[in-house]
Design a protein around this motif. Structure first.
Motif, PDB file in Angstrom:
ATOM      1  N   GLU A  66      49.241  51.748  46.804  1.00 48.11           N
ATOM      2  CA  GLU A  66      48.449  50.786  47.559  1.00 48.11           C
ATOM      3  C   GLU A  66      47.028  50.640  47.027  1.00 48.11           C
ATOM      4  O   GLU A  66      46.347  49.672  47.377  1.00 48.11           O
ATOM      5  CB  GLU A  66      48.412  51.174  49.040  1.00 48.11           C
ATOM      6  N   GLU A  67      46.565  51.581  46.213  1.00 53.42           N
ATOM      7  CA  GLU A  67      45.216  51.517  45.683  1.00 53.42           C
ATOM      8  C   GLU A  67      45.239  51.436  44.162  1.00 53.42           C
ATOM      9  O   GLU A  67      46.051  52.094  43.504  1.00 53.42           O
ATOM     10  CB  GLU A  67      44.392  52.724  46.119  1.00 53.42           C
ATOM     11  N   ALA A  68      44.337  50.632  43.625  1.00 53.92           N
ATOM     12  CA  ALA A  68      44.202  50.513  42.173  1.00 53.92           C
ATOM     13  C   ALA A  68      42.765  50.116  41.859  1.00 53.92           C
ATOM     14  O   ALA A  68      41.969  49.795  42.746  1.00 53.92           O
ATOM     15  CB  ALA A  68      45.183  49.481  41.617  1.00 53.92           C
ATOM     16  N   LEU A  69      42.448  50.132  40.569  1.00 54.47           N
ATOM     17  CA  LEU A  69      41.120  49.747  40.101  1.00 54.47           C
ATOM     18  C   LEU A  69      41.221  48.476  39.277  1.00 54.47           C
ATOM     19  O   LEU A  69      42.116  48.330  38.451  1.00 54.47           O
ATOM     20  CB  LEU A  69      40.502  50.863  39.260  1.00 54.47           C
ATOM     21  N   VAL A  70      40.271  47.556  39.520  1.00 55.30           N
ATOM     22  CA  VAL A  70      40.260  46.297  38.782  1.00 55.30           C
ATOM     23  C   VAL A  70      38.871  46.071  38.193  1.00 55.30           C
ATOM     24  O   VAL A  70      37.864  46.455  38.779  1.00 55.30           O
ATOM     25  CB  VAL A  70      40.640  45.106  39.695  1.00 55.30           C
ATOM     26  N   PRO A  71      38.787  45.438  37.007  1.00 56.34           N
ATOM     27  CA  PRO A  71      37.473  45.157  36.409  1.00 56.34           C
ATOM     28  C   PRO A  71      36.702  44.131  37.236  1.00 56.34           C
ATOM     29  O   PRO A  71      37.279  43.165  37.745  1.00 56.34           O
ATOM     30  CB  PRO A  71      37.825  44.594  35.025  1.00 56.34           C
ATOM     31  N   ALA A  72      35.403  44.331  37.348  1.00 53.55           N
ATOM     32  CA  ALA A  72      34.571  43.399  38.110  1.00 53.55           C
ATOM     33  C   ALA A  72      34.708  41.976  37.583  1.00 53.55           C
ATOM     34  O   ALA A  72      34.695  41.013  38.353  1.00 53.55           O
ATOM     35  CB  ALA A  72      33.113  43.854  38.055  1.00 53.55           C
ATOM     36  N   LEU A  73      34.865  41.830  36.270  1.00 53.83           N
ATOM     37  CA  LEU A  73      34.984  40.510  35.657  1.00 53.83           C
ATOM     38  C   LEU A  73      36.147  39.708  36.228  1.00 53.83           C
ATOM     39  O   LEU A  73      36.074  38.481  36.344  1.00 53.83           O
ATOM     40  CB  LEU A  73      35.146  40.657  34.147  1.00 53.83           C
TER      41      LEU A  73
ATOM     42  N   THR B 163      35.765  37.299  39.634  1.00 53.73           N
ATOM     43  CA  THR B 163      34.884  36.144  39.729  1.00 53.73           C
ATOM     44  C   THR B 163      35.564  34.903  40.319  1.00 53.73           C
ATOM     45  O   THR B 163      34.884  33.925  40.634  1.00 53.73           O
ATOM     46  CB  THR B 163      34.293  35.789  38.346  1.00 53.73           C
ATOM     47  N   GLY B 164      36.878  34.948  40.486  1.00 52.61           N
ATOM     48  CA  GLY B 164      37.567  33.850  41.163  1.00 52.61           C
ATOM     49  C   GLY B 164      37.410  33.890  42.669  1.00 52.61           C
ATOM     50  O   GLY B 164      37.723  32.926  43.362  1.00 52.61           O
ATOM     51  N   LEU B 165      36.902  35.005  43.193  1.00 52.28           N
ATOM     52  CA  LEU B 165      36.719  35.150  44.634  1.00 52.28           C
ATOM     53  C   LEU B 165      35.435  34.467  45.095  1.00 52.28           C
ATOM     54  O   LEU B 165      34.415  34.519  44.395  1.00 52.28           O
ATOM     55  CB  LEU B 165      36.635  36.636  45.010  1.00 52.28           C
ATOM     56  N   PRO B 166      35.443  33.883  46.280  1.00 53.19           N
ATOM     57  CA  PRO B 166      34.184  33.409  46.856  1.00 53.19           C
ATOM     58  C   PRO B 166      33.211  34.579  46.995  1.00 53.19           C
ATOM     59  O   PRO B 166      33.588  35.663  47.440  1.00 53.19           O
ATOM     60  CB  PRO B 166      34.602  32.871  48.232  1.00 53.19           C
TER      61      PRO B 166
ATOM     62  N   SER C 128      44.859  45.461  34.228  1.00 57.03           N
ATOM     63  CA  SER C 128      44.210  44.659  33.195  1.00 57.03           C
ATOM     64  C   SER C 128      43.512  43.470  33.848  1.00 57.03           C
ATOM     65  O   SER C 128      43.775  43.134  35.011  1.00 57.03           O
ATOM     66  CB  SER C 128      45.236  44.161  32.185  1.00 57.03           C
ATOM     67  N   VAL C 129      42.644  42.812  33.096  1.00 58.79           N
ATOM     68  CA  VAL C 129      41.965  41.630  33.625  1.00 58.79           C
ATOM     69  C   VAL C 129      42.977  40.583  34.061  1.00 58.79           C
ATOM     70  O   VAL C 129      42.860  39.986  35.139  1.00 58.79           O
ATOM     71  CB  VAL C 129      40.991  41.044  32.581  1.00 58.79           C
ATOM     72  N   ARG C 130      44.005  40.348  33.248  1.00 54.98           N
ATOM     73  CA  ARG C 130      44.997  39.316  33.571  1.00 54.98           C
ATOM     74  C   ARG C 130      45.743  39.641  34.862  1.00 54.98           C
ATOM     75  O   ARG C 130      45.891  38.764  35.735  1.00 54.98           O
ATOM     76  CB  ARG C 130      45.995  39.159  32.431  1.00 54.98           C
ATOM     77  N   LYS C 131      46.208  40.872  35.020  1.00 55.14           N
ATOM     78  CA  LYS C 131      46.925  41.244  36.239  1.00 55.14           C
ATOM     79  C   LYS C 131      45.994  41.207  37.449  1.00 55.14           C
ATOM     80  O   LYS C 131      46.402  40.803  38.550  1.00 55.14           O
ATOM     81  CB  LYS C 131      47.552  42.624  36.089  1.00 55.14           C
ATOM     82  N   ALA C 132      44.751  41.629  37.247  1.00 53.46           N
ATOM     83  CA  ALA C 132      43.796  41.596  38.349  1.00 53.46           C
ATOM     84  C   ALA C 132      43.488  40.175  38.780  1.00 53.46           C
ATOM     85  O   ALA C 132      43.340  39.884  39.972  1.00 53.46           O
ATOM     86  CB  ALA C 132      42.515  42.317  37.941  1.00 53.46           C
ATOM     87  N   GLU C 133      43.413  39.253  37.826  1.00 55.49           N
ATOM     88  CA  GLU C 133      43.170  37.846  38.166  1.00 55.49           C
ATOM     89  C   GLU C 133      44.336  37.269  38.975  1.00 55.49           C
ATOM     90  O   GLU C 133      44.123  36.476  39.902  1.00 55.49           O
ATOM     91  CB  GLU C 133      42.937  37.038  36.897  1.00 55.49           C
ATOM     92  N   LYS C 134      45.549  37.673  38.634  1.00 56.60           N
ATOM     93  CA  LYS C 134      46.706  37.222  39.412  1.00 56.60           C
ATOM     94  C   LYS C 134      46.655  37.783  40.828  1.00 56.60           C
ATOM     95  O   LYS C 134      47.010  37.098  41.794  1.00 56.60           O
ATOM     96  CB  LYS C 134      47.995  37.647  38.710  1.00 56.60           C
ATOM     97  N   LEU C 135      46.205  39.032  40.957  1.00 56.78           N
ATOM     98  CA  LEU C 135      46.043  39.637  42.281  1.00 56.78           C
ATOM     99  C   LEU C 135      45.017  38.857  43.099  1.00 56.78           C
ATOM    100  O   LEU C 135      45.219  38.606  44.291  1.00 56.78           O
ATOM    101  CB  LEU C 135      45.617  41.096  42.136  1.00 56.78           C
ATOM    102  N   VAL C 136      43.936  38.463  42.461  1.00 57.25           N
ATOM    103  CA  VAL C 136      42.909  37.666  43.136  1.00 57.25           C
ATOM    104  C   VAL C 136      43.493  36.341  43.607  1.00 57.25           C
ATOM    105  O   VAL C 136      43.250  35.898  44.741  1.00 57.25           O
ATOM    106  CB  VAL C 136      41.707  37.432  42.194  1.00 57.25           C
TER     107      VAL C 136
END
Length: 219
Positions: A97-104, A107-110, A184-192
């Motif tokens: 349930e917990e993971a780490l994502v790059p701050a970059l 940026t798709g979030l409000p 990764s950035v790509r997976k994190a962006e999909k999560l966003v």
């Protein structure tokens, strides 16, 4: 991977600006554990460096951008510095349930944006005996993990000093254990994207559930 000066780090004695911390000081982790700081380093990034390389510009995570009270006030981090996220959507991706994502990737979030070039930008690196999650304005943010992306921001003398202080052989830094799975950035962006579509925050309370959030979002 580091904090912009002014970030408030939780300590047993209360919040302190990251630039005031020194070796031997105690910081609080997201689990409420007091962890000693073993090493602190600072990197000055000039305006010209930021203009020529956008990945040296900080990311600003605004209040409540990750969830209610997360963070409690805006936090600025280097783009590759990783932040804790928690939800069932995360579990579907990494099995936890917990993971780490790059701050970059946030940026798709409000409320989250890459900053323009700043004059006199200083990044502060914090190292503990192990990779850990520091409590920063109510958000979980990693301490430094010795790997290529984070080491690129350091001068060679800093890398040597870090290795000597922590007793890590530079050749084996890649073996250092991560405190949580990383996306990764790509997976994190999909999560966003999923978080925005479902209106479920990236950080839900440990005692909460996505089902409750969905009902509240659609109610």
């Amino acid at each position: 991977m580091c904090f912009v000066t002014g970030c408030i780090i939780a300590t047993p004695g209360g919040g302190r600006p990251v630039e005031t911390l020194a070796s031997g000081d105690l910081v609080l982790t997201t689990e409420g554990r007091a962890e000693p700081v073993l090493w602190v380093g600072t990197s000055r990034i000039s305006w010209a460096e930021q203009m020529s390389n956008t990945r040296k510009r900080p990311v600003r995570i605004g209040r409540d951008a990750l969830g209610p009270g997360v963070p409690e006030r805006a936090v600025m981090l280097s783009p590759q510095h990783r932040v804790l996220v928690r939800s069932r959507q995360v579990k579907r991706i990494v099995g936890e349930e917990e993971a780490l994502v790059p701050a970059l990737a946030l940026t798709g979030l409000p409320g989250v944006r890459a900053m323009p070039s700043l004059p006199g930008l200083d990044y502060v690196h914090i190292a503990c005996a192990r990779h850990t999650l520091l409590l920063v304005e109510g958000a979980g943010v990693e301490s430094i993990l010795p790997e290529p992306l984070s080491l690129q921001e350091m001068a060679s003398a800093q890398r040597v000093d870090l290795a000597e202080t922590l007793g890590w052989a530079e050749a084996r830094w890649h073996d250092h254990q991560r405190v949580r799975p990383t996306l990764s950035v790509r997976k994190a962006e999909k999560l966003v994207e999923r978080s925005i579509r479902s209106r479920i925050p990236l950080v839900v309370p440990k005692s909460g559930s996505d089902d409750t959030d969905v009902q509240q979002a659609s109610g």
